[in-house]
Design a protein around this motif. Sequence first.
Motif: not given
Length: 185
Positions: A94-102, A107-112
């Motif tokens: 899960l932590l790896e998935t969240l890191a990839d998602l961030k 890149r699209y200037h969004l924040r999670l």
Amino acid sequence: MIDNYVYIIVALLPLSAVMLVLQKNPYHALVIRAILGAIAVLVYIVLGAGDVALTEALVGTMLAVTLYVIAVRSSLVMRLGIVAESYSAKDSYLLETLADLKKVIHRYHLRLELVEYADPISLQQALKDREVHAAIEEKLSAANPEVMYQTAIRVKRLFEIMTAELAAPNTSIVYTPIANQEKKH
């Protein structure tokens, strides 16, 4: 007779306007918008319109940029719903998935923004009620002993971005369109 420096200052107006229009990062665009306003103030002062310069400085530059910052800051967020107990377990997948998602959304200037829910039912209800843009849940199957996650995304553009760029092997991504629920009075 107008001095040469006036021509240089006036030439900066269209140059900064073109830079503003071509900017992809919204935060950089805000800085350039402030610079554009400051150049306009300089032009007004040089040409002897002090009252217009003061109005441009206060309203056109300071107030407008402040309001734009608030609007951009609040709109460029992806709210991700997650079950609290799965997140508190500190699962490495899960932590790896969240890191990839961030990385992808950065890149699209969004924040999670992670929003925790007590159970999967309340998480799915939050997705239906449009409280979150996406929900990530652990999916267990007898056929696959490995931990897998399913990310349900209700925003079409976010789904397109994630399917194209998210390369987490333990995560499946599904598009979950939410129908317009118009209230009948």
